[in-house]
Structure formats: C-alpha cells, structure tokens
Design an enzyme around this catalytic site. Structure first.
Site, PDB file in Angstrom:
ATOM      1  N   ASP A  10      12.370  26.495  82.090  1.00 29.12           N
ATOM      2  CA  ASP A  10      10.947  26.145  82.283  1.00 29.12           C
ATOM      3  C   ASP A  10      10.888  24.817  83.040  1.00 29.12           C
ATOM      4  O   ASP A  10      11.912  24.181  83.310  1.00 29.12           O
ATOM      5  CB  ASP A  10      10.243  26.030  80.916  1.00 29.12           C
ATOM      6  CG  ASP A  10       8.737  25.803  81.037  1.00 29.12           C
ATOM      7  OD1 ASP A  10       8.122  26.243  82.028  1.00 29.12           O
ATOM      8  OD2 ASP A  10       8.161  25.153  80.135  1.00 29.12           O
ATOM      9  N   SER A  11       9.666  24.382  83.335  1.00 31.70           N
ATOM     10  CA  SER A  11       9.479  23.080  83.975  1.00 31.70           C
ATOM     11  C   SER A  11       9.611  21.936  82.971  1.00 31.70           C
ATOM     12  O   SER A  11       9.883  20.799  83.328  1.00 31.70           O
ATOM     13  CB  SER A  11       8.070  23.016  84.565  1.00 31.70           C
ATOM     14  OG  SER A  11       7.130  23.232  83.517  1.00 31.70           O
ATOM     15  N   GLU A 152       3.703  18.773  75.837  1.00 33.61           N
ATOM     16  CA  GLU A 152       4.854  17.867  76.020  1.00 33.61           C
ATOM     17  C   GLU A 152       4.818  16.750  74.968  1.00 33.61           C
ATOM     18  O   GLU A 152       5.832  16.412  74.365  1.00 33.61           O
ATOM     19  CB  GLU A 152       4.818  17.243  77.426  1.00 33.61           C
ATOM     20  CG  GLU A 152       5.115  18.206  78.564  1.00 33.61           C
ATOM     21  CD  GLU A 152       6.598  18.541  78.711  1.00 33.61           C
ATOM     22  OE1 GLU A 152       7.442  17.665  78.466  1.00 33.61           O
ATOM     23  OE2 GLU A 152       6.903  19.699  79.085  1.00 33.61           O
TER      24      GLU A 152
HETATM   25  N1  DGL Z   1       5.218  26.216  80.977  1.00 38.41           N
HETATM   26  C1  DGL Z   1       4.784  26.609  82.271  1.00 38.41           C
HETATM   27  C2  DGL Z   1       4.033  27.919  82.261  1.00 38.41           C
HETATM   28  O1  DGL Z   1       4.272  28.748  81.415  1.00 38.41           O
HETATM   29  C3  DGL Z   1       4.283  25.632  83.272  1.00 38.41           C
HETATM   30  C4  DGL Z   1       3.714  24.327  82.929  1.00 38.41           C
HETATM   31  C5  DGL Z   1       3.677  23.413  84.161  1.00 38.41           C
HETATM   32  O2  DGL Z   1       4.728  22.883  84.503  1.00 38.41           O
HETATM   33  O3  DGL Z   1       2.601  23.284  84.789  1.00 38.41           O
HETATM   34  O4  DGL Z   1       3.236  28.184  83.111  1.00 38.41           O
END
Ligand code: DGL
Length: 265
Positions: A10-11, A152
């Site tokens: 993930d990010s 976060e």
């Molecule tokens: N957790 C991510 C998602 O499911 C992205 C959050 C982000 O970095 O904007 O879309």
C-alpha cells in the site's frame, strides 16, 4: 524448508486492515508488508506516476524475496495498476476494489455511498463498477485524503478527532443505508465511522473478500506453524517514516519486526 511470503503493498498503513483479515484467516502465513510512503498519498498522484511507483517497488521486492503472491492492498492503485503488474510478474497478483456490488445487493433504500480517495472516486473503473453492479441505486461519492491521514494517525496511537470525522461523513445521512469504505485506510476507523452513522447504516469493506481470495490461491501451499511462529513478519518502507517509533510499536503488536528500507527502484 523455505517459507514463501505473501507481499502486501500500500502507500501507507491502510493495507494493514487487509493484513489483519489475511492473518486472521491464515495465521501461519508469513507476510512482507511494504508501503510507498515516499509517494504517499496515492489518492493525489497522477496515473502514470502511480503505475511506475507500484510496479517499480513491487518488482524490486519480488526480486529480493521469495514471494508466492502479491496483494495490492490499495484501491487507488488497484483501479489502474493491476494489468501492468500482472504483465511483469509470474505470480498471482490480487487487487482490492470498492465493494459496490455487495452494497447494492444489501441496500433496501437503493441509496448507497462510496467513501474513497479523490483519485478512486474519479476513476472510470469506479464508474464502471457502479454502472455494472448498482444500476438501480443512487450512489453518492466522496473522496477524502483527510480521512486517509486520520487512519495514519490512528496507527501511530493518536486519538481520532470525532468532530472532524463527523464533518467528513456529513453528506452520508438521510436514507443511505450502506456506506462502502473504498480505501484500505478507512476500515482502520470502522468502529468510529459506524458509531457516527448509526447501526441502521451498514459499513462495508473488501478486506474479508480479499483474504478469502488469497486463501483460495494459496490452498496448495504448506504453511509450517512452527517455522511461522518463530519468524516475525517483515516490513519495508520507501522513505523515512513519520513517527517511526510509534508505528513500530503498533506493528510489533501485529507480529512485525522493525521497519526496514525497501530496495531502491
Ligand atoms: N490505502 C489506499 C487506498 O486504498 C490509498 C490511500 C492514499 O495513499 O491516498 O486507496
């Protein structure tokens, strides 16, 4: 015996909501969790940058580790990178997309909502899901990076600002009876969201469905409980981590060793 790992990507920390479902279903499965915090938040990135970040980081990790399957635990990335990644890797790649279909099936009022990142609500992929699976529903969509940041913070032990959350959820009242959490960061705040929306409104995410899909694909793999229990999960970031000690503390309770830097790509 070599224990192969599942790579969850993930990010940021959102993919940990997917990790929790996978580890509940497959407690002996070793996991490598990787997050691209250098380019966080993904919900604000251009499509081509996003594709090259995800493909670059995931491919580099797959070269260095013995990985049997990749989970792109990010809706924002999954809506565009999966075909690119699948053409580069010879192992299964599982993505996560907003649970529009189950929400449309469960809704009595035929008025549902999608809460996701700004990028996900704009994607043709998402509109196609709505057209295909919820043609009889009114679907309200809200994209919020603020809520990603709140996820976060929660994983760094900070209290959730309920007034701020209430303001984000403000469009979701009236006869909406299903809210889809179309970003993996949001299930980290599911209890708080449910509390504010009330129990007449269902709050749905894709975590369990993804875990079941991973379970199906890994069926043939033999996990050795003794080896698995003696080995911590690994975690890699692409950049220095904000409040790293607080995040390490939270992640060590989930069975992770301390955060290491990912290979450059
Ligand atoms: N957790 C991510 C998602 O499911 C992205 C959050 C982000 O970095 O904007 O879309």
């Amino acid at each position: 015996m070599i224990v192969k790992s599942v790579l969850i990507f993930d990010s940021g920390v959102g993919g940990l909501s997917v990790f929790q479902e996978i580890s509940a279903l497959m407690p002996y499965q070793h996991v490598i969790y990787a997050f691209d915090n250098a380019a966080f938040p993904y919900g604000e990135l251009d499509d081509d940058v996003l594709v090259s970040r995800v493909c670059g980081m995931v491919s580099a990790l797959c070269k260095e580790h013995d990985i049997s399957l990749v989970v792109i635990a990010c809706n924002t990335a999954s809506t565009i990178v999966l075909p690119h990644l699948r053409s580069q890797l010879d192992i299964p790649v599982v993505g996560v997309v907003p649970a529009i279909k189950p929400a449309a099936e469960l809704s009595q009022t035929k008025h549902i909502a999608l809460l996701a990142t700004p990028a996900t609500v704009k994607r043709p992929y998402t509109q196609d899901l709505v057209n295909e699976f919820a043609p009889d529903c009114k679907v309200d969509m809200v994209g919020s990076t603020a809520l990603v940041l709140m996820g976060e913070d929660k994983l760094r032990g900070q209290p959730t600002d309920m007034a701020k959350l209430e303001a984000i959820l403000a469009p979701f009242y009236g006869d909406i009876d299903c809210v889809v959490l179309g970003c993996t960061h949001f299930p980290l705040l599911k209890e708080e969201i449910q509390q504010l929306l009330g129990h007449k409104c269902r709050v749905i995410d894709s975590g369990l469905a993804i875990a079941k899909r991973v379970g199906m694909l890994l069926r043939q793999e033999e996990a050795d409980p003794f080896l698995a229990l003696s080995r911590k999960h690994d975690v890699f970031s692409s950049a220095e981590v904000k409040e790293e000690a607080a995040l390490n503390k939270e992640m060590s309770q989930m069975g992770f060793s301390i955060i290491k830097r990912a290979p450059t790509f």
